[in-house]
Scaffold this motif. Structure first.
Motif, PDB file in Angstrom:
ATOM      1  N   PRO A 135       0.817  -1.224   0.000  1.00  0.00           N
ATOM      2  CA  PRO A 135       0.000   0.000   0.000  1.00  0.00           C
ATOM      3  C   PRO A 135       0.844   1.264   0.000  1.00  0.00           C
ATOM      4  CG  PRO A 135       0.246  -0.766   2.259  1.00  0.00           C
ATOM      5  CD  PRO A 135       1.066  -1.703   1.390  1.00  0.00           C
ATOM      6  N   TRP A 192       7.775 -17.161   8.079  1.00  0.00           N
ATOM      7  CA  TRP A 192       6.488 -16.468   8.204  1.00  0.00           C
ATOM      8  C   TRP A 192       5.644 -16.638   6.938  1.00  0.00           C
ATOM      9  CZ3 TRP A 192       5.588 -11.039   6.262  1.00  0.00           C
ATOM     10  CH2 TRP A 192       4.282 -10.628   6.537  1.00  0.00           C
ATOM     11  N   ASN A 208       6.715  -5.619  -0.740  1.00  0.00           N
ATOM     12  CA  ASN A 208       6.869  -4.660   0.357  1.00  0.00           C
ATOM     13  C   ASN A 208       6.988  -5.345   1.718  1.00  0.00           C
ATOM     14  OD1 ASN A 208       6.907  -2.293  -1.180  1.00  0.00           O
ATOM     15  ND2 ASN A 208       4.714  -2.484  -1.510  1.00  0.00           N
ATOM     16  N   ARG A 225       7.646  11.787  -0.239  1.00  0.00           N
ATOM     17  CA  ARG A 225       6.302  12.257  -0.553  1.00  0.00           C
ATOM     18  C   ARG A 225       6.424  13.223  -1.728  1.00  0.00           C
ATOM     19  NH1 ARG A 225       5.652   8.801   2.825  1.00  0.00           N
ATOM     20  NH2 ARG A 225       4.396   8.915   4.726  1.00  0.00           N
ATOM     21  N   TYR A 249       9.012   3.680  13.353  1.00  0.00           N
ATOM     22  CA  TYR A 249       8.069   2.994  12.463  1.00  0.00           C
ATOM     23  C   TYR A 249       7.117   3.977  11.772  1.00  0.00           C
ATOM     24  CZ  TYR A 249       9.965  -1.229  14.450  1.00  0.00           C
ATOM     25  OH  TYR A 249      10.838  -2.230  14.829  1.00  0.00           O
TER      26      TYR A 249
HETATM   27  C1  HEM Z   1      12.989  -2.591  11.895  1.00  0.00           C
HETATM   28  C2  HEM Z   1      12.192  -2.860  10.886  1.00  0.00           C
HETATM   29  C3  HEM Z   1      11.291  -1.869  10.212  1.00  0.00           C
HETATM   30  C4  HEM Z   1      11.325  -0.500  10.202  1.00  0.00           C
HETATM   31  C5  HEM Z   1      12.328   0.433  10.899  1.00  0.00           C
HETATM   32  C6  HEM Z   1      10.200  -0.044   9.403  1.00  0.00           C
HETATM   33  C7  HEM Z   1       9.888   1.282   9.196  1.00  0.00           C
HETATM   34  C8  HEM Z   1       8.802   1.730   8.447  1.00  0.00           C
HETATM   35  C9  HEM Z   1       8.427   3.119   8.277  1.00  0.00           C
HETATM   36  C10 HEM Z   1       9.171   4.321   8.856  1.00  0.00           C
HETATM   37  C11 HEM Z   1       7.314   3.146   7.498  1.00  0.00           C
HETATM   38  C12 HEM Z   1       6.524   4.390   7.071  1.00  0.00           C
HETATM   39  C13 HEM Z   1       6.723   4.676   5.600  1.00  0.00           C
HETATM   40  C14 HEM Z   1       6.064   5.970   5.127  1.00  0.00           C
HETATM   41  O1  HEM Z   1       5.491   6.719   5.930  1.00  0.00           O
HETATM   42  O2  HEM Z   1       6.138   6.227   3.914  1.00  0.00           O
HETATM   43  C15 HEM Z   1       6.996   1.777   7.142  1.00  0.00           C
HETATM   44  C16 HEM Z   1       5.958   1.396   6.325  1.00  0.00           C
HETATM   45  C17 HEM Z   1       5.747   0.107   5.935  1.00  0.00           C
HETATM   46  N1  HEM Z   1       6.346  -1.027   6.440  1.00  0.00           N
HETATM   47 FE1  HEM Z   1       7.851  -1.084   7.769  1.00  0.00          FE
HETATM   48  N2  HEM Z   1       9.523  -1.134   8.937  1.00  0.00           N
HETATM   49  C18 HEM Z   1      10.143  -2.268   9.410  1.00  0.00           C
HETATM   50  C19 HEM Z   1       9.747  -3.568   9.212  1.00  0.00           C
HETATM   51  C20 HEM Z   1       8.704  -3.956   8.437  1.00  0.00           C
HETATM   52  C21 HEM Z   1       8.268  -5.315   8.237  1.00  0.00           C
HETATM   53  C22 HEM Z   1       8.894  -6.539   8.916  1.00  0.00           C
HETATM   54  C23 HEM Z   1       7.225  -5.276   7.341  1.00  0.00           C
HETATM   55  C24 HEM Z   1       6.389  -6.389   6.767  1.00  0.00           C
HETATM   56  C25 HEM Z   1       6.653  -7.647   6.852  1.00  0.00           C
HETATM   57  C26 HEM Z   1       7.016  -3.888   6.995  1.00  0.00           C
HETATM   58  C27 HEM Z   1       6.073  -3.449   6.072  1.00  0.00           C
HETATM   59  C28 HEM Z   1       5.805  -2.129   5.818  1.00  0.00           C
HETATM   60  C29 HEM Z   1       4.804  -1.683   4.852  1.00  0.00           C
HETATM   61  C30 HEM Z   1       3.954  -2.572   3.935  1.00  0.00           C
HETATM   62  C31 HEM Z   1       4.772  -0.277   4.926  1.00  0.00           C
HETATM   63  C32 HEM Z   1       3.886   0.663   4.105  1.00  0.00           C
HETATM   64  C33 HEM Z   1       2.600   0.890   4.846  1.00  0.00           C
HETATM   65  C34 HEM Z   1       1.655   1.844   4.146  1.00  0.00           C
HETATM   66  O3  HEM Z   1       2.021   2.451   3.141  1.00  0.00           O
HETATM   67  O4  HEM Z   1       0.503   1.946   4.610  1.00  0.00           O
HETATM   68  N3  HEM Z   1       7.908  -3.124   7.679  1.00  0.00           N
HETATM   69  N4  HEM Z   1       7.912   0.935   7.757  1.00  0.00           N
END
Ligand code: HEM
Length: 381
Positions: free
Chosen positions: A68, A134, A217, A273, A324
């Motif tokens: 997404p 997973w 993703n 963005r 996050y």
């Molecule tokens: C330490 C590990 C991780 C960090 C630091 C992290 C950090 C982030 C951050 C900062 C965003 C926000 C992006 C934005 O605002 O544009 C994000 C989005 C996202 N992350 Fe993570 N992430 C991690 C692990 C994971 C894992 C393990 C998954 C899935 C298995 C994941 C899936 C996603 C997805 C799909 C998005 C997009 C959500 C959206 O657009 O609604 N992430 N992540």
């Protein structure tokens, strides 16, 4: 009247040597800076405001559709609901014992009398095995490890044709998993990948492009995030003995500790963005159609929010932690990432009496677009 946005060159060699230090200096000097790539927001309040205003700051930063990640409201919410359902507490609880076994086996196989690299010997293999477990991608671990190394090299090269080639190679790995399950039909394994194939949105099954994009993703980017995060956490433990001791005694909450270590040294540097209309950041005007970088690493070290930015204060800083993200795109994978990181740390602490930096080797910093460490040589005893 608007003030002129100061210029900077984020990819110039001197800026890359110590990215965190560069961002600290930039944040102190100016809330925003412009390069040929776009405008970067450095301060906590500005990053939070932009991430929470998807109408002004769109995630559709290119013609390429990422589900997404690149979607805006209202389409984003429909796909996001589908994705969120995969990371519920119940699902994480049922996965945790299997991740614990993987972490235990990996730690048991590490040498005790030689240097061990936190990224290549621990972070990468752990991230790949955990994600394969997973998603039900058993047997694909070797391919994924090779892909991670290729991807890393391609990203660092900055050459578009190389990044496009590794992206295509990744899509092929993902598509094989999807096609294999389609061939098996009702006999397909009961795992999140099969579940995605059976999902519907508004009564319609997801198309293969969106399924591959969702899986990409969940894996492509996030294998790297887990490995990089583990590098930061293990470096922190090796250089902060009292924190390591407190976690060994079980005196501190491990999830909160990991979050705070990642706040201090966030390896997930930026997300992009694009402005849909004219925007303002304090006295600075940003034109429509400008690419904007939300700098999480900088925002997580904003002294106006966290005070002494290197002070380790898990409880006090948790509410403002942006590792996050925030807003509608806040990381859905956080429960999985946290569980995996906590399980890996606990396995390492349980199997050792001390984690230290290796005496004769220096840790090496990672460079843009990734933060944290490229190598952290450790000694386990
Ligand atoms: C330490 C590990 C991780 C960090 C630091 C992290 C950090 C982030 C951050 C900062 C965003 C926000 C992006 C934005 O605002 O544009 C994000 C989005 C996202 N992350 Fe993570 N992430 C991690 C692990 C994971 C894992 C393990 C998954 C899935 C298995 C994941 C899936 C996603 C997805 C799909 C998005 C997009 C959500 C959206 O657009 O609604 N992430 N992540």
């Amino acid at each position: 009247m608007s003030a002129q946005i100061p210029e900077w060159e984020p990819l110039a060699e001197p800026q890359l040597v110590d990215q965190r230090g560069t961002y600290d200096r930039m944040r102190a000097a100016c809330p925003v800076a412009r390069s040929p790539r776009g405008v970067t927001l450095f301060r906590h309040a500005d990053v939070v405001a932009a991430a929470n205003d998807p109408v002004t700051y769109s995630s559709a930063t290119s013609a390429y559709r990422a589900v997404p990640n690149s979607l805006d409201p209202p389409e984003h919410a429909r796909f996001r609901a589908v994705v969120d359902a995969f990371f519920t507490p119940e699902r994480m609880r049922s996965l945790e014992p299997r991740i614990r076994t993987i972490a235990g086996e990996l730690v048991d196989a590490l040498p005790r009398d030689a240097d061990v690299d936190a990224i290549t010997d621990i972070g990468n293999p752990f991230a790949v095995r955990a994600q394969a477990e997973w998603l039900g991608w058993h047997g694909a671990e070797g391919q994924l490890l090779v892909w991670m190394a290729d991807n890393h090299r391609a990203i660092r090269s900055g050459e578009r044709f190389r990044t496009a080639a590794v992206a295509a190679a990744f899509d092929a790995i993902v598509l094989r998993q999807v096609q294999h399950r389609r061939q098996l039909g009702r006999a397909a394994p009961d795992d999140p990948t099969t579940e995605l194939l059976r999902l519907t949105i508004d009564g319609e099954p997801l198309n293969d492009g969106d399924i591959v994009s969702i899986l990409r993703n969940w894996t492509g980017g996030d294998l790297g995030s887990i490995a990089a995060a583990l590098g930061v956490v293990l470096h922190f433990l090796a250089t902060h003995e009292p924190v390591q001791d407190a976690l060994r005694r079980g005196a501190d909450n491990c999830a909160a500790a990991v979050d705070e270590m990642l706040r201090i040294d966030d390896p997930f540097l930026v997300n992009r963005r694009v402005t849909t209309v004219a925007a303002r950041v304090g006295e600075f005007a940003i034109e429509p159609a400008t690419r904007v970088y939300l700098n999480w690493t900088s925002a997580n070290r904003d002294e106006t929010v966290f005070g002494d930015l290197d002070a380790y204060r898990p409880a006090e800083n948790a509410a403002h932690n942006l590792v996050y993200g925030t807003g509608i795109h806040v990381c859905p994978g956080r429960p999985l990432a946290t569980m995996e990181l906590v399980v890996a740390v606990q396995a390492l602490l349980a199997a050792t009496s001390r984690i230290e930096l290796a005496p004769a080797a220096e840790p090496v910093r990672e460079t843009y677009p990734v933060g944290g460490w490229r190598h952290v040589p450790l000694r386990l005893s």
